[in-house]
Design a protein around this motif. Structure first.
Motif, PDB file in Angstrom:
ATOM      1  N   TRP A 141       0.822  -1.214   0.000  1.00 15.13           N
ATOM      2  CA  TRP A 141       0.000   0.000   0.000  1.00 15.13           C
ATOM      3  C   TRP A 141       0.851   1.257   0.000  1.00 15.13           C
ATOM      4  CZ3 TRP A 141      -4.860   0.770  -1.239  1.00 15.13           C
ATOM      5  CH2 TRP A 141      -5.719  -0.317  -1.260  1.00 15.13           C
ATOM      6  N   GLY A 142       2.078   1.159   0.512  1.00 21.05           N
ATOM      7  CA  GLY A 142       2.995   2.291   0.458  1.00 21.05           C
ATOM      8  C   GLY A 142       2.737   3.373   1.486  1.00 21.05           C
ATOM      9  N   GLN A 143       1.938   3.091   2.485  1.00 24.13           N
ATOM     10  CA  GLN A 143       1.701   4.082   3.529  1.00 24.13           C
ATOM     11  C   GLN A 143       1.419   3.370   4.849  1.00 24.13           C
ATOM     12  OE1 GLN A 143      -1.717   6.434   2.546  1.00 24.13           O
ATOM     13  NE2 GLN A 143      -2.764   4.743   1.560  1.00 24.13           N
ATOM     14  N   VAL A 144       1.873   3.998   5.917  1.00 24.62           N
ATOM     15  CA  VAL A 144       1.675   3.426   7.246  1.00 24.62           C
ATOM     16  C   VAL A 144       0.632   4.265   7.964  1.00 24.62           C
ATOM     17  CG1 VAL A 144       2.770   2.820   9.421  1.00 24.62           C
ATOM     18  CG2 VAL A 144       4.062   2.630   7.311  1.00 24.62           C
ATOM     19  N   ASN A 145      -0.518   3.667   8.177  1.00 32.96           N
ATOM     20  CA  ASN A 145      -1.559   4.291   8.984  1.00 32.96           C
ATOM     21  C   ASN A 145      -2.371   3.175   9.631  1.00 32.96           C
ATOM     22  OD1 ASN A 145      -3.539   3.435   7.091  1.00 32.96           O
ATOM     23  ND2 ASN A 145      -3.157   5.263   5.859  1.00 32.96           N
ATOM     24  N   LEU A 146      -3.277   3.549  10.490  1.00 28.68           N
ATOM     25  CA  LEU A 146      -4.036   2.552  11.250  1.00 28.68           C
ATOM     26  C   LEU A 146      -4.828   1.621  10.341  1.00 28.68           C
ATOM     27  CD1 LEU A 146      -4.766   1.576  14.074  1.00 28.68           C
ATOM     28  CD2 LEU A 146      -6.703   3.141  14.046  1.00 28.68           C
ATOM     29  N   VAL A 147      -5.417   2.155   9.292  1.00 31.97           N
ATOM     30  CA  VAL A 147      -6.250   1.344   8.398  1.00 31.97           C
ATOM     31  C   VAL A 147      -5.409   0.284   7.684  1.00 31.97           C
ATOM     32  CG1 VAL A 147      -7.726   1.411   6.356  1.00 31.97           C
ATOM     33  CG2 VAL A 147      -7.939   3.176   8.098  1.00 31.97           C
ATOM     34  N   THR A 148      -4.238   0.674   7.134  1.00 27.90           N
ATOM     35  CA  THR A 148      -3.425  -0.318   6.419  1.00 27.90           C
ATOM     36  C   THR A 148      -2.821  -1.351   7.365  1.00 27.90           C
ATOM     37  OG1 THR A 148      -1.522   1.166   6.455  1.00 27.90           O
ATOM     38  CG2 THR A 148      -2.869   1.153   4.453  1.00 27.90           C
ATOM     39  N   VAL A 149      -2.413  -0.942   8.564  1.00 28.95           N
ATOM     40  CA  VAL A 149      -1.842  -1.890   9.515  1.00 28.95           C
ATOM     41  C   VAL A 149      -2.899  -2.891   9.977  1.00 28.95           C
ATOM     42  CG1 VAL A 149      -0.803  -2.134  11.799  1.00 28.95           C
ATOM     43  CG2 VAL A 149      -0.008  -0.335  10.261  1.00 28.95           C
ATOM     44  N   VAL A 150      -4.073  -2.403  10.381  1.00 29.24           N
ATOM     45  CA  VAL A 150      -5.149  -3.305  10.810  1.00 29.24           C
ATOM     46  C   VAL A 150      -5.608  -4.174   9.638  1.00 29.24           C
ATOM     47  CG1 VAL A 150      -7.529  -3.406  11.654  1.00 29.24           C
ATOM     48  CG2 VAL A 150      -5.900  -1.840  12.715  1.00 29.24           C
ATOM     49  N   GLY A 151      -5.729  -3.559   8.454  1.00 29.42           N
ATOM     50  CA  GLY A 151      -6.097  -4.342   7.275  1.00 29.42           C
ATOM     51  C   GLY A 151      -5.070  -5.411   6.964  1.00 29.42           C
ATOM     52  N   GLY A 152      -3.781  -5.103   7.139  1.00 32.31           N
ATOM     53  CA  GLY A 152      -2.726  -6.085   6.920  1.00 32.31           C
ATOM     54  C   GLY A 152      -2.797  -7.235   7.910  1.00 32.31           C
ATOM     55  N   VAL A 153      -3.061  -6.917   9.178  1.00 38.40           N
ATOM     56  CA  VAL A 153      -3.191  -7.973  10.183  1.00 38.40           C
ATOM     57  C   VAL A 153      -4.399  -8.860   9.872  1.00 38.40           C
ATOM     58  CG1 VAL A 153      -3.677  -8.420  12.621  1.00 38.40           C
ATOM     59  CG2 VAL A 153      -1.978  -6.700  11.984  1.00 38.40           C
ATOM     60  N   LEU A 154      -5.527  -8.238   9.532  1.00 37.04           N
ATOM     61  CA  LEU A 154      -6.720  -9.026   9.188  1.00 37.04           C
ATOM     62  C   LEU A 154      -6.481  -9.875   7.946  1.00 37.04           C
ATOM     63  CD1 LEU A 154      -9.555  -6.436   9.898  1.00 37.04           C
ATOM     64  CD2 LEU A 154      -8.898  -8.421  11.284  1.00 37.04           C
TER      65      LEU A 154
END
Length: 194
Positions: free
Chosen positions: A31-44
């Motif tokens: 995704w190329g960006q670190v934010n809460l949505v991408t981190v949580v989405g990555g974990v899920l």
């Protein structure tokens, strides 16, 4: 009458934290960006992938070594910069590259280290793994420019040094010491691609 042997059912919902973390990191990088949505989405996404496609366990006697991982990452960044500069010189220059195939006999006898070495070699521009032999631990690399035999020897030496850094970063002390005791295979093969 004897009872038929049955396999115990595999637990598909087994928690695999390392795989989830690695998959989440890959997701964030994609995704190329670190934010809460991408981190949580990555974990899920990591949890979903490990449940739907459970991986077999990998025999690994080592553990991560933070300083050696930083050294590995530093060398990777340096290799990326140097290779990118060399390819840019070719892109804007008039010289034609002399591609070739190099055989590298790896020393570590582990799928984990072979795969990590092959991935890191392929990440660097100008070199890609075209074949990997599991039983004999051989990598065949396509190299963008190999004007001389000394370049081939440097590619082999650099790949073996990379493998050593991978084992030092992820392996046990016994595995790292075993690398120095391994006798190399035959002379590396070289074929020029025309």
């Amino acid at each position: 009458m004897t009872e038929p042997l049955t396999r115990p059912p595999r637990n598909r919902l087994r928690w695999q934290p390392r795989q989830v973390i690695v998959l989440a990191l890959v997701w964030v990088v994609l995704w190329g960006q670190v934010n809460l949505v991408t981190v949580v989405g990555g974990v899920l996404m990591g949890i979903l992938v490990t449940v739907l496609f459970p991986l077999p366990s990998i025999g690994w006697a080592g553990r991560p070594h933070p300083w050696a991982l930083l050294v590995l990452l530093g060398h990777l960044v340096k290799d990326l910069a140097v290779a990118s500069f060399r390819l840019a010189v070719f892109a804007f220059g008039r010289d034609m590259p002399s591609p070739g195939i190099v055989r590298v006999d790896l020393k570590a006898d582990s799928d984990l280290y072979q795969v990590n070495t092959a991935e890191l070699v392929s990440v660097v521009p100008g070199t890609i793994v075209v074949d990997a032999r599991q039983r004999s631990r051989i990598l065949y690399l396509h190299v963008f420019d190999m004007p001389k035999d000394s370049t081939r020897d440097k590619v082999v030496a650099d790949t073996l040094a990379l493998e050593k850094r991978v084992v030092r970063a992820l392996g046990s002390r016994a595995e790292f010491e075993a690398l120095d005791r391994v006798v190399p295979h035959d002379e590396p093969e070289f074929r020029e691609v025309t």
